[in-house]
Design a protein around this motif. Structure first.
Motif, short mmCIF file in Angstrom:
data_model
loop_
_atom_site.label_atom_id
_atom_site.label_comp_id
_atom_site.label_asym_id
_atom_site.label_seq_id
_atom_site.Cartn_x
_atom_site.Cartn_y
_atom_site.Cartn_z
N GLU A 58 1.00 -1.39 0.00
CA GLU A 58 0.06 0.06 -0.07
C GLU A 58 0.78 1.18 -0.08
OE1 GLU A 58 -2.89 1.87 3.25
OE2 GLU A 58 -3.45 -0.15 2.86
N ALA A 59 0.58 2.37 -0.57
CA ALA A 59 1.45 3.65 -0.79
C ALA A 59 1.41 3.92 0.71
CB ALA A 59 0.69 4.60 -1.42
N SER A 60 2.68 4.48 1.01
CA SER A 60 3.10 4.78 2.22
C SER A 60 2.97 6.31 2.61
CB SER A 60 4.69 4.36 2.66
OG SER A 60 5.29 5.00 1.52
N HIS A 61 2.97 7.09 1.51
CA HIS A 61 2.85 8.42 1.62
C HIS A 61 2.26 8.99 0.29
CE1 HIS A 61 3.94 12.73 2.44
NE2 HIS A 61 4.07 12.81 1.19
N TYR A 62 0.79 9.85 0.52
CA TYR A 62 0.49 10.44 -0.46
C TYR A 62 0.52 12.22 -0.47
CZ TYR A 62 -2.29 6.32 -0.21
OH TYR A 62 -2.71 4.78 -0.04
N VAL A 63 0.58 12.65 -1.76
CA VAL A 63 0.54 13.89 -1.94
C VAL A 63 -0.99 14.07 -2.74
CG1 VAL A 63 1.39 16.55 -2.90
CG2 VAL A 63 2.82 14.46 -1.79
N ARG A 64 -1.93 14.22 -2.12
CA ARG A 64 -3.37 13.82 -2.90
C ARG A 64 -3.64 14.90 -4.00
NH1 ARG A 64 -5.92 9.59 -0.46
NH2 ARG A 64 -5.00 8.70 1.37
N ASN A 65 -3.56 16.14 -3.51
CA ASN A 65 -3.96 17.11 -4.63
C ASN A 65 -2.94 17.08 -5.77
OD1 ASN A 65 -1.66 18.08 -3.06
ND2 ASN A 65 -2.37 20.08 -3.56
N LEU A 66 -1.90 16.52 -5.86
CA LEU A 66 -0.89 16.28 -6.86
C LEU A 66 -0.91 15.09 -7.51
CD1 LEU A 66 2.16 18.58 -5.62
CD2 LEU A 66 0.18 19.30 -7.41
N GLY A 67 -1.66 14.04 -6.83
CA GLY A 67 -1.88 12.79 -7.65
C GLY A 67 -0.62 11.97 -7.53
N THR A 68 0.19 12.07 -6.13
CA THR A 68 1.43 11.56 -6.37
C THR A 68 1.38 10.39 -5.02
OG1 THR A 68 2.51 13.51 -6.85
CG2 THR A 68 4.20 12.15 -5.79
N LEU A 69 2.02 9.27 -5.62
CA LEU A 69 2.05 8.33 -4.62
C LEU A 69 3.51 7.82 -4.16
CD1 LEU A 69 -0.36 5.98 -6.50
CD2 LEU A 69 -0.99 7.44 -4.62
#
Length: 117
Positions: A58-69
């Motif tokens: 599972e992704a450990s970190h998200y930058v949700r508004n930029l779509g980064t996993l």
């Protein structure tokens, strides 16, 4: 349709590694905003016909508004993998929805002696 591109499409066996994936909405590369309830999952297998995953994360970190996993790999995750190309799939799970994000080949390179020591 959403899709993604990988910052790097290979890693060394037995090394720590962060796979960064950018999820985009279109061919122009506009970021896909990932909802707060969505979970990104990754699967590495020998091939799409191989029934069992060698690695699931599972992704450990998200930058949700930029779509980064960000997917974190520890040496134990990859040290026993073959130094060949594997199938890599990534999808988002959001409630009942499963959104495919990426399907492609991902290379495992033999152990980097400089890093391993």
């Amino acid at each position: 349709m959403i899709t993604a591109w990988l910052v790097q499409d290979w890693m060394y066996r037995g090394s720590s590694y962060t796979l960064v994936v950018n999820v985009v909405r279109n061919a122009q590369g506009d970021p896909y905003e990932i909802s707060e309830t969505a979970v990104a999952k990754l699967r590495i297998s020998l091939s799409s016909t191989y029934p069992n995953a060698l690695i699931e994360k599972e992704a450990s970190h998200y930058v949700r508004n930029l779509g980064t996993l960000h997917f974190e790999f520890e040496p134990a995750d990859t040290e026993r993998l073959l130094a060949v190309a594997h199938d890599l799939t990534i999808h988002l799970e959001d409630g009942d929805k499963v959104l495919p994000v990426f399907k492609g080949r991902f290379g495992i390179v033999d152990i980097n002696e400089g890093v391993a020591q």
